[in-house]
Design a protein around this motif. Structure first.
Motif, short mmCIF file in Angstrom:
data_model
loop_
_atom_site.label_atom_id
_atom_site.label_comp_id
_atom_site.label_asym_id
_atom_site.label_seq_id
_atom_site.Cartn_x
_atom_site.Cartn_y
_atom_site.Cartn_z
N MET A 20 0.85 -1.19 0.00
CA MET A 20 0.00 0.00 0.00
C MET A 20 0.89 1.24 0.00
O MET A 20 1.81 1.35 0.80
CB MET A 20 -0.91 -0.01 1.23
CG MET A 20 -1.76 1.23 1.33
SD MET A 20 -2.86 1.28 2.74
CE MET A 20 -4.08 0.10 2.28
N ASP A 63 -2.38 5.74 -0.99
CA ASP A 63 -3.49 4.81 -0.72
C ASP A 63 -3.90 4.90 0.75
O ASP A 63 -5.09 4.91 1.07
CB ASP A 63 -3.10 3.37 -1.05
CG ASP A 63 -2.97 3.11 -2.54
OD1 ASP A 63 -3.56 3.87 -3.34
OD2 ASP A 63 -2.27 2.14 -2.90
N GLU A 64 -2.92 4.95 1.62
CA GLU A 64 -3.20 5.07 3.06
C GLU A 64 -3.91 6.39 3.36
O GLU A 64 -4.90 6.43 4.10
CB GLU A 64 -1.93 4.96 3.88
CG GLU A 64 -2.20 5.06 5.38
CD GLU A 64 -0.93 5.04 6.22
OE1 GLU A 64 -1.01 5.53 7.36
OE2 GLU A 64 0.11 4.57 5.74
N GLY A 70 -7.46 6.26 2.12
CA GLY A 70 -8.25 5.45 3.05
C GLY A 70 -8.65 6.25 4.28
O GLY A 70 -9.80 6.20 4.73
N ARG A 71 -7.69 7.00 4.81
CA ARG A 71 -7.98 7.85 5.97
C ARG A 71 -8.99 8.94 5.62
O ARG A 71 -9.87 9.27 6.41
CB ARG A 71 -6.69 8.45 6.52
CG ARG A 71 -5.80 7.41 7.20
CD ARG A 71 -4.45 7.92 7.67
NE ARG A 71 -4.52 9.22 8.33
CZ ARG A 71 -3.58 10.15 8.22
NH1 ARG A 71 -2.50 9.94 7.50
NH2 ARG A 71 -3.70 11.30 8.84
N PHE A 78 -11.37 8.84 3.23
CA PHE A 78 -12.71 8.28 3.08
C PHE A 78 -13.30 7.85 4.42
O PHE A 78 -14.49 8.01 4.66
CB PHE A 78 -12.70 7.12 2.08
CG PHE A 78 -12.46 7.59 0.66
CD1 PHE A 78 -13.13 8.68 0.13
CD2 PHE A 78 -11.52 6.95 -0.14
CE1 PHE A 78 -12.90 9.12 -1.17
CE2 PHE A 78 -11.29 7.38 -1.44
CZ PHE A 78 -11.97 8.47 -1.96
N THR A 79 -12.47 7.37 5.33
CA THR A 79 -12.95 7.03 6.67
C THR A 79 -13.37 8.29 7.41
O THR A 79 -14.43 8.32 8.05
CB THR A 79 -11.85 6.28 7.46
OG1 THR A 79 -11.58 5.04 6.80
CG2 THR A 79 -12.30 6.00 8.89
#
Length: 152
Positions: free
Chosen positions: A1, A5-6, A9-10, A12-13
């Motif tokens: 990743m 990408d990380e 992800g954060r 979208f969370t």
């Protein structure tokens, strides 16, 4: 990743967390005044956009025409909105807020607005412009997705 990408992800969370927090806040705020969250958000639309026809309110809210009629009836019964003759088209009516009644909601936002006012001090103008751009685009895309869901 990858780092991106990380970060995505954060992001979208965090967006999901903000969405959940917003729904819960507006549900609690509305209940405090004997409203549903949908009624409170309809009042927000009317306050920001000014008087609207039932059709326009439906377009902005994504609600079906029958649902809009019931919504307006409930807001009138609760004293938050009223139907008035449309000066542009005597055959139609506009829905407008009742300012004195709407003013009872404003103090419920004071704590949250003060907290956000403190939060924005963390960001410079360039960062704030990026946040405004992202939130505006995200809202537009969510409205588009809502219309696609409703249309079918």
């Amino acid at each position: 990743m990858t780092d991106r990408d990380e970060l995505l992800g954060r992001l979208f969370t965090a967006g999901r967390e903000l969405s959940n927090a917003a729904v819960m806040f507006h549900t609690a705020l509305a209940a405090h005044q004997g409203l549903t969250a949908t009624e409170e958000k309809a009042l927000d639309l009317l306050e920001r956009l000014g008087p609207l026809t039932a059709r326009q309110l439906g377009e902005h809210s994504g609600l079906a025409p029958a649902s809009v009629t019931g919504l307006i009836d409930r807001l009138e019964r609760k004293g938050f909105a009223r139907r008035v003759r449309n000066p542009e088209d005597k055959r139609s009516v506009l829905v407008e807020t009742v300012p004195d009644r709407l003013a009872t909601l404003a103090p419920l936002f004071d704590d949250y607005v003060a907290s956000l006012t403190e939060l924005v001090t963390r960001y410079d103008d360039r960062e704030l412009a990026a946040i405004v751009d992202f939130l505006g685009e995200a809202a537009a895309r969510q409205r588009q997705s809502t219309h696609r869901l409703l249309d079918g």
